[in-house]
Motif scaffolding. Structure first.
Motif, PDB file in Angstrom:
ATOM      1  N   SER B   3      14.395   4.488  16.928  1.00  9.31           N
ATOM      2  CA  SER B   3      15.435   4.776  15.610  1.00  9.31           C
ATOM      3  C   SER B   3      14.971   6.057  15.438  1.00  9.31           C
ATOM      4  CB  SER B   3      15.015   3.654  14.775  1.00  9.31           C
ATOM      5  OG  SER B   3      15.845   4.039  13.487  1.00  9.31           O
ATOM      6  N   PRO B   4      16.187   7.001  14.894  1.00  4.14           N
ATOM      7  CA  PRO B   4      16.100   8.114  14.475  1.00  4.14           C
ATOM      8  C   PRO B   4      15.339   8.049  12.897  1.00  4.14           C
ATOM      9  CG  PRO B   4      18.347   7.586  14.294  1.00  4.14           C
ATOM     10  CD  PRO B   4      17.603   6.546  14.989  1.00  4.14           C
ATOM     11  N   ARG B   5      15.657   7.218  12.045  1.00  4.36           N
ATOM     12  CA  ARG B   5      15.016   7.251  11.007  1.00  4.36           C
ATOM     13  C   ARG B   5      14.011   6.002  10.742  1.00  4.36           C
ATOM     14  NH1 ARG B   5      18.250  10.222   7.151  1.00  4.36           N
ATOM     15  NH2 ARG B   5      19.712  10.942   8.079  1.00  4.36           N
ATOM     16  N   PRO B   6      12.784   6.322  10.184  1.00  2.00           N
ATOM     17  CA  PRO B   6      11.703   5.446  10.234  1.00  2.00           C
ATOM     18  C   PRO B   6      12.237   4.263   9.139  1.00  2.00           C
ATOM     19  CG  PRO B   6      11.002   7.262   8.902  1.00  2.00           C
ATOM     20  CD  PRO B   6      12.372   7.829   9.488  1.00  2.00           C
ATOM     21  N   ASP B   7      11.338   3.200   9.289  1.00  2.00           N
ATOM     22  CA  ASP B   7      11.692   1.907   8.383  1.00  2.00           C
ATOM     23  C   ASP B   7      11.518   2.370   7.047  1.00  2.00           C
ATOM     24  OD1 ASP B   7      12.081  -0.461   6.955  1.00  2.00           O
ATOM     25  OD2 ASP B   7      10.167  -1.367   8.233  1.00  2.00           O
ATOM     26  N   LYS B   8      12.322   2.179   6.117  1.00  2.00           N
ATOM     27  CA  LYS B   8      12.245   2.708   4.775  1.00  2.00           C
ATOM     28  C   LYS B   8      11.260   2.239   4.039  1.00  2.00           C
ATOM     29  CE  LYS B   8      16.522   5.188   3.288  1.00  2.00           C
ATOM     30  NZ  LYS B   8      17.644   5.254   2.863  1.00  2.00           N
ATOM     31  N   SER B   9      10.751   0.827   4.056  1.00  2.00           N
ATOM     32  CA  SER B   9       9.861   0.102   3.446  1.00  2.00           C
ATOM     33  C   SER B   9       8.576   0.633   3.713  1.00  2.00           C
ATOM     34  CB  SER B   9      10.223  -1.323   3.946  1.00  2.00           C
ATOM     35  OG  SER B   9       9.724  -1.498   5.126  1.00  2.00           O
ATOM     36  N   MET B  10       8.351   1.288   4.960  1.00  2.00           N
ATOM     37  CA  MET B  10       7.107   1.961   5.116  1.00  2.00           C
ATOM     38  C   MET B  10       6.780   3.350   4.781  1.00  2.00           C
ATOM     39  SD  MET B  10       5.783  -0.251   7.117  1.00  2.00           S
ATOM     40  CE  MET B  10       4.464   0.367   8.237  1.00  2.00           C
ATOM     41  N   LEU B  11       8.108   3.966   3.901  1.00  2.00           N
ATOM     42  CA  LEU B  11       7.847   5.404   3.565  1.00  2.00           C
ATOM     43  C   LEU B  11       7.198   5.240   2.102  1.00  2.00           C
ATOM     44  CD1 LEU B  11      11.356   6.823   4.319  1.00  2.00           C
ATOM     45  CD2 LEU B  11       9.134   7.291   5.427  1.00  2.00           C
ATOM     46  N   TYR B  12       6.422   6.355   2.014  1.00  2.00           N
ATOM     47  CA  TYR B  12       5.998   6.402   0.564  1.00  2.00           C
ATOM     48  C   TYR B  12       6.735   7.168  -0.316  1.00  2.00           C
ATOM     49  CZ  TYR B  12       2.727   8.671  -2.946  1.00  2.00           C
ATOM     50  OH  TYR B  12       2.315   9.347  -4.020  1.00  2.00           O
ATOM     51  N   TYR B  13       6.887   6.720  -1.540  1.00  2.00           N
ATOM     52  CA  TYR B  13       7.838   7.453  -2.451  1.00  2.00           C
ATOM     53  C   TYR B  13       6.843   7.782  -3.642  1.00  2.00           C
ATOM     54  CZ  TYR B  13      12.130   6.278   0.135  1.00  2.00           C
ATOM     55  OH  TYR B  13      12.908   6.078   0.937  1.00  2.00           O
ATOM     56  N   PRO B  14       6.812   9.088  -4.115  1.00  5.22           N
ATOM     57  CA  PRO B  14       5.915   9.502  -5.139  1.00  5.22           C
ATOM     58  C   PRO B  14       6.678   8.811  -6.607  1.00  5.22           C
ATOM     59  CG  PRO B  14       6.761  11.387  -4.224  1.00  5.22           C
ATOM     60  CD  PRO B  14       7.128  10.268  -3.209  1.00  5.22           C
ATOM     61  N   LYS B  15       5.909   8.436  -7.372  1.00  2.00           N
ATOM     62  CA  LYS B  15       6.556   8.128  -8.501  1.00  2.00           C
ATOM     63  C   LYS B  15       6.456   9.327  -9.523  1.00  2.00           C
ATOM     64  CE  LYS B  15       6.770   3.052  -8.917  1.00  2.00           C
ATOM     65  NZ  LYS B  15       7.181   3.160  -7.386  1.00  2.00           N
ATOM     66  N   MET B  16       7.733   9.527 -10.070  1.00  3.27           N
ATOM     67  CA  MET B  16       7.656  10.849 -10.792  1.00  3.27           C
ATOM     68  C   MET B  16       8.440  10.461 -12.109  1.00  3.27           C
ATOM     69  SD  MET B  16       7.453  13.712  -9.081  1.00  3.27           S
ATOM     70  CE  MET B  16       8.848  15.079  -9.375  1.00  3.27           C
ATOM     71  N   PRO B  17       7.877  10.829 -13.062  1.00  2.14           N
ATOM     72  CA  PRO B  17       8.318  10.422 -14.725  1.00  2.14           C
ATOM     73  C   PRO B  17       9.580  11.201 -14.732  1.00  2.14           C
ATOM     74  CG  PRO B  17       6.533  12.141 -14.786  1.00  2.14           C
ATOM     75  CD  PRO B  17       6.639  11.729 -13.395  1.00  2.14           C
ATOM     76  N   ALA B  18      10.437  10.598 -15.615  1.00  3.27           N
ATOM     77  CA  ALA B  18      11.946  11.185 -15.803  1.00  3.27           C
ATOM     78  C   ALA B  18      11.799  12.648 -16.450  1.00  3.27           C
ATOM     79  CB  ALA B  18      12.621  10.288 -16.746  1.00  3.27           C
ATOM     80  N   THR B  19      10.638  12.902 -17.083  1.00  2.00           N
ATOM     81  CA  THR B  19      10.552  14.201 -17.545  1.00  2.00           C
ATOM     82  C   THR B  19       9.886  15.303 -16.867  1.00  2.00           C
ATOM     83  OG1 THR B  19       8.496  13.349 -18.773  1.00  2.00           O
ATOM     84  CG2 THR B  19      10.795  13.187 -20.116  1.00  2.00           C
ATOM     85  N   TRP B  20       9.820  15.091 -15.607  1.00  2.00           N
ATOM     86  CA  TRP B  20       8.999  15.992 -14.651  1.00  2.00           C
ATOM     87  C   TRP B  20       9.408  17.685 -14.889  1.00  2.00           C
ATOM     88  CZ3 TRP B  20      11.802  18.780 -11.124  1.00  2.00           C
ATOM     89  CH2 TRP B  20      13.216  18.302 -10.874  1.00  2.00           C
ATOM     90  N   TRP B  21      10.802  17.465 -15.167  1.00  2.00           N
ATOM     91  CA  TRP B  21      11.423  18.932 -15.214  1.00  2.00           C
ATOM     92  C   TRP B  21      11.207  19.633 -16.276  1.00  2.00           C
ATOM     93  CZ3 TRP B  21      15.300  19.147 -18.946  1.00  2.00           C
ATOM     94  CH2 TRP B  21      15.699  17.879 -19.494  1.00  2.00           C
ATOM     95  N   LEU B  22      10.541  19.035 -17.382  1.00  2.00           N
ATOM     96  CA  LEU B  22      10.187  19.639 -18.801  1.00  2.00           C
ATOM     97  C   LEU B  22       8.867  20.430 -18.353  1.00  2.00           C
ATOM     98  CD1 LEU B  22      11.313  17.168 -21.245  1.00  2.00           C
ATOM     99  CD2 LEU B  22      12.300  19.411 -20.735  1.00  2.00           C
ATOM    100  N   ARG B  23       8.130  20.227 -17.402  1.00  2.00           N
ATOM    101  CA  ARG B  23       6.683  20.498 -17.103  1.00  2.00           C
ATOM    102  C   ARG B  23       6.375  21.926 -16.815  1.00  2.00           C
ATOM    103  NH1 ARG B  23       3.857  15.655 -13.854  1.00  2.00           N
ATOM    104  NH2 ARG B  23       4.099  14.174 -15.304  1.00  2.00           N
TER     105      ARG B  23
END
Lengths: 111, 137
Positions: B3-23
């Motif tokens: 498969s060209p794309r890995p199983d999505k459930s195995m991927l790591y998604y960093p949690k970002m606060p909604a206000t990251w762009w104010l930093r």
């Protein structure tokens, strides 16, 4: 948007074309219709908008940046934590641009 | 077949606060650039509504143009113009990075490519201004 039959290249192409149109053409139009006409620096009855080739130009000017907006707004909202509702968001953004295209076509034909 | 794309459930998604762009200033400027498209889109919708007035006759069109002279609309257009210019300039500089121009084997300096784009932008704007003034009724 990702997947085997991803439509992303298509939307990205429109986004990119819209970015070019917005960069080169929009500022002077804001000066003309946002300042020059309302403040009376120049007078105009809008007759030029009935010239056929001006209409083609207006179609490009108005519609392409809408796809630029759709793409940027969609990804900006995703990045701001609205990823959980990304499907309805995509419908609102890209659907909005398509609706804008239809509305533009209709207005330009009817005037 | 792999498969060209890995199983999505195995991927790591960093949690970002909604206000990251104010930093950070650069993140904030990035968000401002994204926001520029909103003001450009609103402007174009207003332009379309103005053109639509022509279906009711030129009087309706000029009346609409006069309404845009109210302080609220002037402020809106001033903000929209600043955002539009911000979009133009950032677009020209990113074009220079994404589409580097070459002269023979040497790459043309990116700032020069951006400057050429800005020059073309000014010429295009003057041509539109000229056409508008010669076609307007």
């Amino acid at each position: 948007m990702a997947g085997k039959n991803s439509s992303e290249p298509f939307w990205w192409g429109l986004f990119s074309a819209g970015g070019v149109v917005a960069a080169f053409l929009v500022p002077i139009h804001i000066i003309l219709t946002g300042f020059a006409l309302p403040l009376g620096w120049i007078s105009d009855t809008g007759m030029l908008y009935r010239v056929w080739w001006v209409k083609i130009y207006l179609f490009v000017l108005i519609t392409l940046p809408l796809y630029h907006w759709a793409h940027r707004f969609y990804f900006a909202l995703n990045d701001m934590g609205l990823k959980v509702i990304r499907k309805p968001l995509a419908v609102v953004c890209y659907g909005g641009a398509v609706a804008g295209t239809v509305a533009t076509l209709w207005v330009l034909i009817s005037v | 077949m792999i498969s060209p794309r890995p199983d999505k459930s195995m991927l790591y998604y960093p949690k970002m606060p909604a206000t990251w762009w104010l930093r950070k200033r650069s993140y904030f400027l990035f968000m401002l650039r994204e926001l520029s498209s909103v003001f450009i889109a609103i402007f174009l919708v207003v332009l379309l509504v103005q053109i639509y007035q022509l279906s009711e006759g030129p009087k309706s069109y000029t009346a609409f143009a006069q309404r845009l002279g109210s302080p609220g609309w002037i402020i809106f257009h001033a903000i929209a113009l600043l955002f539009a210019i911000y979009h133009s300039i950032t677009w020209f500089f990113s074009t220079a990075v994404v589409l580097p121009l070459r002269l023979g084997k040497r790459e043309i300096p990116r700032n020069l490519v951006a400057a050429l784009n800005i020059g073309a932008w000014i010429v295009v704007s003057l041509v539109i201004l000229y056409l508008f003034l010669s076609l307007k009724g």
